[in-house]
Scaffold this active site. Structure first.
Site, PDB file in Angstrom:
ATOM      1  N   GLY A  40       0.769  -1.145   0.088  1.00 31.30           N
ATOM      2  CA  GLY A  40       0.104  -0.163  -0.113  1.00 31.30           C
ATOM      3  C   GLY A  40       0.767   1.274  -0.078  1.00 31.30           C
ATOM      4  O   GLY A  40       0.478   2.228  -0.646  1.00 31.30           O
ATOM      5  N   ARG A  72      -5.665  -0.227  -3.210  1.00 35.48           N
ATOM      6  CA  ARG A  72      -4.796   0.642  -2.837  1.00 35.48           C
ATOM      7  C   ARG A  72      -3.317   0.478  -3.359  1.00 35.48           C
ATOM      8  O   ARG A  72      -2.593   1.609  -3.431  1.00 35.48           O
ATOM      9  CB  ARG A  72      -4.667   0.599  -1.286  1.00 35.48           C
ATOM     10  N   LYS A  85       5.437  -9.431  -6.562  1.00 37.36           N
ATOM     11  CA  LYS A  85       5.222  -8.028  -6.371  1.00 37.36           C
ATOM     12  C   LYS A  85       6.334  -7.395  -7.080  1.00 37.36           C
ATOM     13  O   LYS A  85       6.516  -6.650  -7.828  1.00 37.36           O
ATOM     14  CB  LYS A  85       4.881  -7.436  -5.214  1.00 37.36           C
ATOM     15  N   ASN A 130       5.011  -5.207   9.109  1.00 37.17           N
ATOM     16  CA  ASN A 130       5.212  -5.902  10.414  1.00 37.17           C
ATOM     17  C   ASN A 130       6.420  -5.223  11.079  1.00 37.17           C
ATOM     18  O   ASN A 130       7.421  -4.920  10.584  1.00 37.17           O
ATOM     19  CB  ASN A 130       5.203  -7.591  10.219  1.00 37.17           C
ATOM     20  N   CYS A 172      16.980   6.080  16.211  1.00 36.76           N
ATOM     21  CA  CYS A 172      16.548   5.241  15.281  1.00 36.76           C
ATOM     22  C   CYS A 172      15.216   4.792  15.298  1.00 36.76           C
ATOM     23  O   CYS A 172      14.538   5.190  16.245  1.00 36.76           O
ATOM     24  CB  CYS A 172      17.679   4.068  15.183  1.00 36.76           C
ATOM     25  N   CYS A 189      -4.157  -4.611   7.586  1.00 37.11           N
ATOM     26  CA  CYS A 189      -5.106  -3.763   6.988  1.00 37.11           C
ATOM     27  C   CYS A 189      -6.375  -4.781   6.677  1.00 37.11           C
ATOM     28  O   CYS A 189      -7.449  -4.282   6.627  1.00 37.11           O
ATOM     29  CB  CYS A 189      -4.640  -3.162   5.804  1.00 37.11           C
ATOM     30  N   CYS A 250      19.199   2.178  23.908  1.00 38.55           N
ATOM     31  CA  CYS A 250      18.548   1.530  22.635  1.00 38.55           C
ATOM     32  C   CYS A 250      19.720   0.419  22.164  1.00 38.55           C
ATOM     33  O   CYS A 250      20.807   0.758  21.931  1.00 38.55           O
ATOM     34  CB  CYS A 250      18.265   2.412  21.512  1.00 38.55           C
ATOM     35  N   CYS A 253      20.848   1.665  18.492  1.00 41.42           N
ATOM     36  CA  CYS A 253      21.845   2.643  18.167  1.00 41.42           C
ATOM     37  C   CYS A 253      22.383   3.357  19.438  1.00 41.42           C
ATOM     38  O   CYS A 253      23.119   4.059  19.420  1.00 41.42           O
ATOM     39  CB  CYS A 253      21.041   3.847  17.394  1.00 41.42           C
TER      40      CYS A 253
END
Length: 255
Positions: A40, A72, A85, A130, A172, A189, A250, A253
């Site tokens: 999309g 879409r 795709k 995801n 990040c 969706c 984190c 990073c």
């Protein structure tokens, strides 16, 4: 590097913009963008990224075209149903502009695959659906020193954020969402629904911002706006922006 006459004619409407100009168009021709996800967001984004004259595109998606995508994912038509795709997207680009260098990857992305895909890129645009993939791509970008644009959409809302976690003071994507989403457990969706035009709005905004990032330091239009996330609301409609602080703890990073 200069553009041949036929390319000057093709991109004349860019070149006459003082904020882009000939220098900006030449710079775009020398850039390499990796587009992760051709759904999309990636589908309409690719149309404008190709139209902007970005010289090399790497297209990443392991899915096949489904009839429900056509509401879409404007890159495809009914003849593409059942086909990959990535292959369909490359075919579209080569018909649209044979001068562009296009590579594809139609295998599932994990941490190792992500690292090999982003290494030579100037920019990665992630429009996948995801969190596990998004975080793997983000970590790979940080490790390779490659900036990341992350775009997402659902129902009537979307977001586009620019991340450069390899830089000392910039966040990040993992700083933004945290570690809780490493599993593939986000909504889709198919479950929540999505207005097709909303995906197009997020995709074109992401394409616009990709051009800004790629022209940083080249033309007046270049402004990456690192660590900032833009929220797009299709119900109002309207937009707002906020800044993500770098997380010193984190695991993508920090440190």
């Amino acid at each position: 590097m200069s553009l041949p006459p036929e390319r000057l004619e093709r991109f004349a409407r860019h070149i006459v913009l003082p904020e882009i100009g000939g220098a900006g168009q030449v710079a775009l021709a020398g850039k390499h963008l990796v587009l992760v996800g051709l759904g999309g967001i990636g589908s309409p984004a690719l149309q404008y990224l190709a139209a902007s004259g970005i010289g090399k595109l790497t297209l990443v998606d392991d899915d096949k075209v489904d009839p429900s995508n056509l509401q879409r994912q404007t890159l495809y038509n009914e003849r593409d149903i059942g086909h990959g795709k990535a292959v369909s997207a490359k075919r579209w680009v080569k018909l649209f502009d044979p001068e562009l260098d296009v590579e594809i990857s139609d295998r599932r992305i994990g941490a190792e695959r992500a690292a090999s895909l982003v290494t030579s890129a100037d920019l990665v645009l992630d429009g996948t659906d995801n969190f596990a993939t998004r975080l793997a791509v983000s970590d790979a970008c940080v490790a390779a020193g490659v900036p990341l644009l992350s775009a997402a959409v659902g129902r009537f809302q979307g977001q586009v954020g620019a991340f450069a976690g390899h830089l000392p003071d910039e966040a990040c994507y993992r700083c933004f969402v945290g570690d809780a989403f490493d599993a593939e457990d986000c909504d889709t969706c198919a479950e929540d629904g999505m207005l097709g035009a909303m995906a197009g709005w997020v995709a074109t905004f992401a394409s616009l911002h990709a051009i800004r990032v790629l022209l940083d330091g080249v033309s007046a239009f270049g402004d990456p706006q690192w660590s900032r996330v833009n929220l797009l609301d299709g119900m109002k409609p309207g937009m707002r922006q906020f800044t993500i602080a770098k997380d010193p703890e984190c695991k993508g990073c920090g440190g």
